[in-house]
Design a protein around this motif. Structure first.
Motif, mmCIF file in Angstrom:
data_model
loop_
_atom_site.group_PDB
_atom_site.id
_atom_site.type_symbol
_atom_site.label_atom_id
_atom_site.label_comp_id
_atom_site.label_asym_id
_atom_site.label_seq_id
_atom_site.Cartn_x
_atom_site.Cartn_y
_atom_site.Cartn_z
ATOM 1 N N ARG A 198 36.450 35.734 33.932
ATOM 2 C CA ARG A 198 36.222 35.242 35.294
ATOM 3 C C ARG A 198 35.673 36.335 36.223
ATOM 4 N NH1 ARG A 198 39.771 33.533 38.486
ATOM 5 N NH2 ARG A 198 41.583 34.734 37.800
ATOM 6 N N PHE A 199 35.643 37.553 35.711
ATOM 7 C CA PHE A 199 35.314 38.680 36.595
ATOM 8 C C PHE A 199 34.075 39.435 36.117
ATOM 9 C CE2 PHE A 199 40.163 38.691 37.336
ATOM 10 C CZ PHE A 199 40.056 37.788 38.395
ATOM 11 N N GLY A 200 32.921 38.792 36.238
ATOM 12 C CA GLY A 200 31.663 39.475 35.900
ATOM 13 C C GLY A 200 31.510 39.742 34.418
ATOM 14 N N TYR A 201 31.945 38.764 33.627
ATOM 15 C CA TYR A 201 31.996 38.975 32.184
ATOM 16 C C TYR A 201 30.604 39.059 31.552
ATOM 17 C CZ TYR A 201 33.624 38.447 27.371
ATOM 18 O OH TYR A 201 33.900 38.643 26.049
ATOM 19 N N GLY A 228 30.790 43.376 41.035
ATOM 20 C CA GLY A 228 31.392 43.027 39.754
ATOM 21 C C GLY A 228 30.554 42.132 38.880
ATOM 22 N N GLY A 268 27.131 37.242 34.253
ATOM 23 C CA GLY A 268 28.477 36.745 34.580
ATOM 24 C C GLY A 268 28.751 36.941 36.049
ATOM 25 N N ASN A 269 29.226 35.891 36.716
ATOM 26 C CA ASN A 269 29.602 36.037 38.109
ATOM 27 C C ASN A 269 31.103 36.266 38.252
ATOM 28 O OD1 ASN A 269 27.836 36.360 40.272
ATOM 29 N ND2 ASN A 269 26.901 34.377 39.815
ATOM 30 N N VAL A 270 31.522 36.405 39.496
ATOM 31 C CA VAL A 270 32.877 36.875 39.752
ATOM 32 C C VAL A 270 33.644 35.822 40.549
ATOM 33 C CG1 VAL A 270 34.214 38.676 40.915
ATOM 34 C CG2 VAL A 270 32.108 39.265 39.722
#
Lengths: 448, 448
Positions: free
Chosen positions: A407-410, B68, B98-100
């Motif tokens: 969920r955190f900038g993966y 992030g 990927g977003n945060v």
């Protein structure tokens, strides 16, 4: 200076040059007029021939020197181009540092490898275990070097963890002396550093662990240890193809450099394998890695099912050691990567393929050993991970931190684990993993 | 290519050259016409400035990019010699990987180090923990390299052992899930690899371990961990002087090369210490190590006893942390080796000096931390070792293999142990050891 360095410089050696060495005696032969002592200092399996003449022999000390005695010596190089070894050291100063009691179990006569396994603190004085140890050290450093040169950061995964790994019952518990929970909760010895490693790959892109790992499996085979070292790289922005290529290149580089670093040791190990070891490694280094789909591998195994104990080869079966060895020994005649395994026989975190049945995983199988490396892309879809945990009845709460990474900038990661002692087996040609680590730990037995 | 490599080549960069990078966003500012995004890829704490113009901004994606987010980008270098940073990358292709989610706990505003300690899987995304991790990695590889270049062989001491180390009650027990003895006897997590290492030094002369180590001490200080990494070299034919010199040279080399490898990170850490860190390290690197006898150190401490909590300073007292820090902070104003400790406060295996009272041991103390390294010559006299075990009420039988090394061609060895996380503390200037290891383990607490 080490004896290895002396041998490396043998073409440039000049007679009458002074040298000094420290080491342990391999043999002591001769008579009252001339003695030949061979000395080893652990830098190589090659021994230095010492020549002792005249007064020094009358000194009673020389008689007491036997296999295993430690010495300090000084002397002059004598070139002997027509002899079997091209130089010897004529001793001018000799000090016996430590002698050997009569019950020293390492003797000139051949000792069985099983007997040596009973004395792990002394077996390192034999030529075989010296060769294995030097090769192991070379592989370790070449692996560190490879990663450091390829922009990887070493990551120290925790050894003691509150996550019990991939399943139940195969982990070792850690308590204090009173059998209380020192950490106020159940604590385990880690079976993998991967989950924690993924969190660091989300900041450093490429990380690797090189650390001891533990399994409480009750396996009494020649390929299992309860404590072994594992190398686990984890790479963000990497897919399965890139990951397999990395594994292949890592192995080839480490093996190529090790055969260069320790030619005498590799030739000796080769001689113990009917000279089949070096050609095998050479072929691997110089051949493109074969890759086969699990489904295709299954078809081949089906055709030969008569030779297997486990003949029930349906889609979804976990390959047994006999199948893995057949694929590498007989089909590939070398290392082979099997990809796209059924998801039901692989760990919850592996990336599910679009077919809904398989995962983007690979096992690298090598002749004689079977699985040397296992790896995969990691599932990046949060919901799929949650469903998979439910299906497998694994509690979500302790793994919430791991899920949250998605969920955190993966950035999707891939990685693999190399069983280091299995690699040592493959490169040295030894057939029992208990000889690939100094003090092996197996179920029900813990020496020293 | 990494951002670190780009910065290393900054003098040679040419405008309009194509590059591609992957990484995580540090900031996103600007307007509808021009955007400045800074990107970090974990290879350095330096960020790459990305410039986004025109059509690409209208694409809603750019608004969603926040601290992030992970990105893949391609673009062209634009040299900006008059700006604060001499170049930027004009983006031509951008992919948000990927977003945060909104609850991402790492935010622009300063977060306390205590809060970050609660989220070890995410704190590595901050500048501070990136710097610490990069320095830690550099120290690790420099140490391996130093030993490999100095003819040392890496040795894997067993982690699980039947020897309970130097005393009782400070070791962790290993059992299977049923709390039975998986190894059919009491098994402990190793507190040192030294005893086993000595057996390998008797074949390879110079060996070193680099491995996790465990203590069940109930210490809740800023300098103690229940799980930490230790480096333990052991050298045959070495005396105390040579051993101290090796420890000193190892530290100096690893620190010197690390400050060279990671100048941006070291300058950042220096700025957090009022610019006192780099001068301190520089002074250590360029100054001869001070060595002081325990008895002389005691005399100095006596003179200043008013400032200590523990004022009872008699021959035989174990130096407390406050005394160790005073000796390094105030007396030496840098690292100092204290030698010849009373035998009663040191381990049974340390070599007894001729005075009958002291042992040939040393502790290397450093400012702010106290003991960083402890080492000694090992007792080579079999009878003295047996007597010492009796005096200390340590059972001889489990250590018989260790005693026997003295009977089988024993070349006296010396060695020491470096607490790796304490070294990381010293070099980074951080004040709590829990920030020197990714997932710290302390009594009563085990996160993830």
């Amino acid at each position: 200076m080490t004896i290895k360095q002396l041998f490396l410089e043998k073409e440039q050696l000049k007679s009458m040059t002074d040298y000094q060495f420290e080491g342990w005696v391999v043999s002591n032969r001769g008579n009252d007029k001339i003695r030949f002592i061979t000395l080893n200092d652990g830098s190589t399996i090659d021994n230095l021939q010492l020549v002792i003449k005249g007064e020094m022999i009358k000194n009673k000390l020389v008689d007491e020197i036997s296999l295993g005695s430690s010495l300090k010596i000084k002397g002059k190089i004598n070139l002997t181009p027509s002899a079997q070894q091209p130089f010897e050291l004529v001793v001018e100063f000799l000090e016996v540092i430590g002698n050997v009691d009569e019950d020293f179990p390492i003797q000139k006569k051949e000792t069985s490898i099983e007997f040596l396994r009973e004395i792990p603190h002394l077996r390192n004085r034999t030529k075989l275990f010296k060769a294995i140890t030097l090769v192991r050290n070379s592989l370790l450093f070449e692996i560190h070097k490879y990663f450091q040169e390829h922009e990887f950061i070493n990551f120290a995964a925790p050894i003691i963890t509150s996550n019990d790994g991939e399943g139940a019952g195969e982990t070792l518990l850690v308590n204090d002396e009173t059998k209380n929970y020192f950490f106020k909760q159940k604590a385990f010895l880690g079976v993998t550093g991967q989950l924690h490693g993924e969190s660091y790959a989300q900041a450093f892109k490429r990380i690797y662990t090189f650390a001891p790992t533990f399994r409480a499996e009750n396996s009494h085979t020649s390929r299992h240890l309860a404590e072994f070292w594992m190398i686990e790289p984890e790479m963000a922005f990497f897919n399965l193809d890139q990951t397999i290529h990395l594994a292949d290149d890592l192995l080839k580089t480490a093996i190529r450099n090790t055969t260069k670093n320790y030619p005498a040791e590799m030739q000796f190990l080769d001689s113990l394998q009917d000279n089949k070891l070096l050609p095998t490694l050479d072929k691997f280094i110089n051949t493109k890695l074969q890759v086969i789909d699990y489904a295709d591998a299954l078809k081949i195994l089906e055709k030969h099912k008569d030779i297997f104990e486990e003949k029930d080869l349906y889609f979804g079966v976990d390959l047994a050691s006999e199948h893995e060895k057949f694929l590498s020994n007989e089909v590939a005649k070398g290392p082979i990567a099997v990809i796209n395994y059924p998801k039901d026989i692989k760990a919850f975190y592996m990336k599910q393929n679009a077919d809904g049945k398989t995962v983007a995983a690979f096992d690298l199988l090598v002749p004689g050993i079977g699985e040397l490396i296992g790896g995969s892309e990691r599932e990046n879809n949060y919901s799929k991970l949650v469903s998979r945990l439910k299906e497998l009845n694994i509690s979500q709460e302790p793994l919430q931190w791991y899920l949250d990474l998605r969920r955190f900038g993966y950035a999707p990661t891939s990685g693999f684990g190399v069983g280091f002692e299995r690699l040592v087996m493959y490169v040295t040609g030894i057939s029992n993993i208990r000889d690939a680590i100094p003090f092996p730990r197996v179920p029900g037995q813990i020496k020293m």
